[in-house]
Design an enzyme around this catalytic site. Structure first.
Site, PDB file in Angstrom:
ATOM      1  N   SER A   7       0.860  -1.180   0.000  1.00 41.11           N
ATOM      2  CA  SER A   7       0.000   0.000   0.000  1.00 41.11           C
ATOM      3  C   SER A   7       0.898   1.233   0.000  1.00 41.11           C
ATOM      4  CB  SER A   7      -0.904  -0.014   1.239  1.00 41.11           C
ATOM      5  OG  SER A   7      -1.646   1.176   1.276  1.00 41.11           O
ATOM      6  N   HIS A  31      -0.983  -1.145  -4.568  1.00 38.07           N
ATOM      7  CA  HIS A  31      -2.280  -0.677  -4.064  1.00 38.07           C
ATOM      8  C   HIS A  31      -2.172   0.821  -3.768  1.00 38.07           C
ATOM      9  CE1 HIS A  31      -5.988  -1.351  -1.553  1.00 38.07           C
ATOM     10  NE2 HIS A  31      -5.484  -0.348  -0.837  1.00 38.07           N
ATOM     11  N   ASP A  33      -4.146   4.078  -2.414  1.00 37.98           N
ATOM     12  CA  ASP A  33      -5.303   4.524  -1.636  1.00 37.98           C
ATOM     13  C   ASP A  33      -5.701   5.918  -2.076  1.00 37.98           C
ATOM     14  OD1 ASP A  33      -5.833   2.359   0.223  1.00 37.98           O
ATOM     15  OD2 ASP A  33      -3.803   2.753   0.942  1.00 37.98           O
ATOM     16  N   MET A  35      -8.065   8.964  -1.819  1.00 36.56           N
ATOM     17  CA  MET A  35      -9.001   9.555  -0.843  1.00 36.56           C
ATOM     18  C   MET A  35      -9.376  10.963  -1.287  1.00 36.56           C
ATOM     19  SD  MET A  35      -7.118   8.447   2.686  1.00 36.56           S
ATOM     20  CE  MET A  35      -6.567   6.755   2.978  1.00 36.56           C
ATOM     21  N   HIS A  64      -7.688   1.998  -5.035  1.00 32.62           N
ATOM     22  CA  HIS A  64      -8.712   1.762  -3.995  1.00 32.62           C
ATOM     23  C   HIS A  64      -9.419   3.100  -3.773  1.00 32.62           C
ATOM     24  CE1 HIS A  64      -9.445   0.771   0.570  1.00 32.62           C
ATOM     25  NE2 HIS A  64     -10.568   0.942  -0.107  1.00 32.62           N
ATOM     26  N   MET A  66     -11.496   5.478  -2.164  1.00 33.01           N
ATOM     27  CA  MET A  66     -12.235   5.874  -0.952  1.00 33.01           C
ATOM     28  C   MET A  66     -12.790   7.267  -1.227  1.00 33.01           C
ATOM     29  SD  MET A  66      -9.632   4.360   1.874  1.00 33.01           S
ATOM     30  CE  MET A  66      -8.326   4.147   0.684  1.00 33.01           C
ATOM     31  N   MET A 135     -12.124  -4.781   4.282  1.00 34.24           N
ATOM     32  CA  MET A 135     -11.378  -3.845   5.129  1.00 34.24           C
ATOM     33  C   MET A 135     -11.310  -4.411   6.554  1.00 34.24           C
ATOM     34  SD  MET A 135     -10.509  -1.438   3.086  1.00 34.24           S
ATOM     35  CE  MET A 135      -9.692  -0.436   4.328  1.00 34.24           C
ATOM     36  N   ASP A 173      -7.348  -5.690   3.728  1.00 35.02           N
ATOM     37  CA  ASP A 173      -6.645  -4.402   3.790  1.00 35.02           C
ATOM     38  C   ASP A 173      -6.797  -3.766   5.168  1.00 35.02           C
ATOM     39  OD1 ASP A 173      -5.465  -1.972   3.193  1.00 35.02           O
ATOM     40  OD2 ASP A 173      -7.035  -1.308   1.813  1.00 35.02           O
TER      41      ASP A 173
HETATM   42  C1  DX5 Z   1      -6.659   2.352   4.836  1.00 35.70           C
HETATM   43  C2  DX5 Z   1      -6.074   1.961   3.526  1.00 35.70           C
HETATM   44  C3  DX5 Z   1      -5.024   0.919   3.621  1.00 35.70           C
HETATM   45  C4  DX5 Z   1      -3.808   1.336   4.389  1.00 35.70           C
HETATM   46  C5  DX5 Z   1      -3.093   0.127   4.862  1.00 35.70           C
HETATM   47  O1  DX5 Z   1      -7.645   3.280   4.608  1.00 35.70           O
HETATM   48  O2  DX5 Z   1      -7.062   1.459   2.665  1.00 35.70           O
HETATM   49  O3  DX5 Z   1      -4.646   0.439   2.335  1.00 35.70           O
HETATM   50  O4  DX5 Z   1      -2.947   2.140   3.624  1.00 35.70           O
HETATM   51  O5  DX5 Z   1      -2.112   0.524   5.737  1.00 35.70           O
HETATM   52  P1  DX5 Z   1      -1.629  -0.431   6.934  1.00 35.70           P
HETATM   53  O6  DX5 Z   1      -1.085  -1.664   6.300  1.00 35.70           O
HETATM   54  O7  DX5 Z   1      -0.610   0.415   7.608  1.00 35.70           O
HETATM   55  O8  DX5 Z   1      -2.838  -0.713   7.791  1.00 35.70           O
HETATM   56 ZN    ZN Z   2      -6.405   0.520   0.785  1.00 33.11          ZN
END
Ligand code: DX5
Ligand code: ZN
Length: 227
Positions: A7, A31, A33, A35, A64, A66, A135, A173
């Site tokens: 990630s 991956h 993230d 946001m 991903h 969000m 999640m 995740d």
């Molecule tokens: C959380 C993200 C994850 C996060 C994982 O909102 O979707 O992908 O970056 O990070 P760790 O492995 O530190 O929990």
């Molecule tokens: Zn993620």
């Protein structure tokens, strides 16, 4: 063999390219993230960042999403080079249309579920998707603790996949580390997303391999699969 998806959010953005290069050879996908400051409080990558990294790495990119309005972002992130786009069931209204749009754009469809969202919400779409992202933290931040209560949901999803003779990936995740990797794989996970455990380790590549070993049950099997 379990797949590992670093990630990127947990990497040092001051040298993002070098950080990803350190894990590229052993990772199975990357991956990202994404946001929007609405679905979750923070803001991270836009399509321009994905596009600037895309041709530097020979790995599938997963976005991903969000975001509060995934409809707005599927085409821009597909164009930027995401091979898989994972939308949140909580913010996607009718998922069929979005999955169809992803297919039209040549992207594999993923659907993510927050810890409190039930598997029932995936009814009628499981046969259309490439990946379910379970999640194991509430989305929004790296470095949170694994929510163990989600384990039965992973087991149930594996059972549903067997019963329906489907083949989607079960990705997990949040809070994945050497201790939790074995548990989620035992429950049915086939893809481990990990940020802190990889990028905050002194040697990210070694940390990734340790996760793969932990998820594969033995060091021997991880080594065997690499050769
Ligand atoms: C959380 C993200 C994850 C996060 C994982 O909102 O979707 O992908 O970056 O990070 P760790 O492995 O530190 O929990
Ligand atoms: Zn993620």
């Amino acid at each position: 063999m379990v797949k590992i998806a670093p990630s990127v959010l947990a990497a040092d953005f001051n040298c993002l390219y070098e950080e990803i290069k350190r894990v590229e050879s052993e990772a199975d996908l990357l991956h990202f993230d994404i946001m929007d400051g609405q679905f979750v409080p923070d803001i991270t990558f836009g399509p321009v960042v994905i596009a600037s990294l895309r041709d530097k790495f020979n790995l599938p990119f997963e976005g991903h999403l969000m975001v509060a309005n995934p409809t707005q972002w599927i085409v821009p992130f597909a164009r930027a080079g995401c091979n898989i786009i994972t939308i949140h069931r909580e913010s996607c209204g009718d998922p069929h249309q979005l999955i169809a749009l992803m297919r039209e754009k040549g992207v594999k469809a993923g659907v993510a579920l927050n810890p409190d969202t039930s598997l029932d919400s995936l009814e009628n779409i499981l046969s259309e998707i490439y990946l379910v992202l379970i999640m194991t933290v509430n989305p929004g931040f790296v470095g949170q603790s694994f929510i163990r209560e989600v384990l039965p949901k992973i087991r149930n999803l594996r059972q549903v996949r067997e019963e329906k003779s489907l083949s989607f990936e079960i990705a997990v995740d949040g809070g994945i580390n050497e201790e939790t990797a074995g548990e989620v794989v035992e429950a049915g996970a086939s893809v481990l997303v990990a940020g802190t455990a990889i990028f905050h380790a002194p040697d990210p590549q070694k940390a990734l391999l340790k996760l793969k070993e932990a998820g594969s049950g033995s060091k021997d099997s991880a080594e065997k699969n690499r050769s």
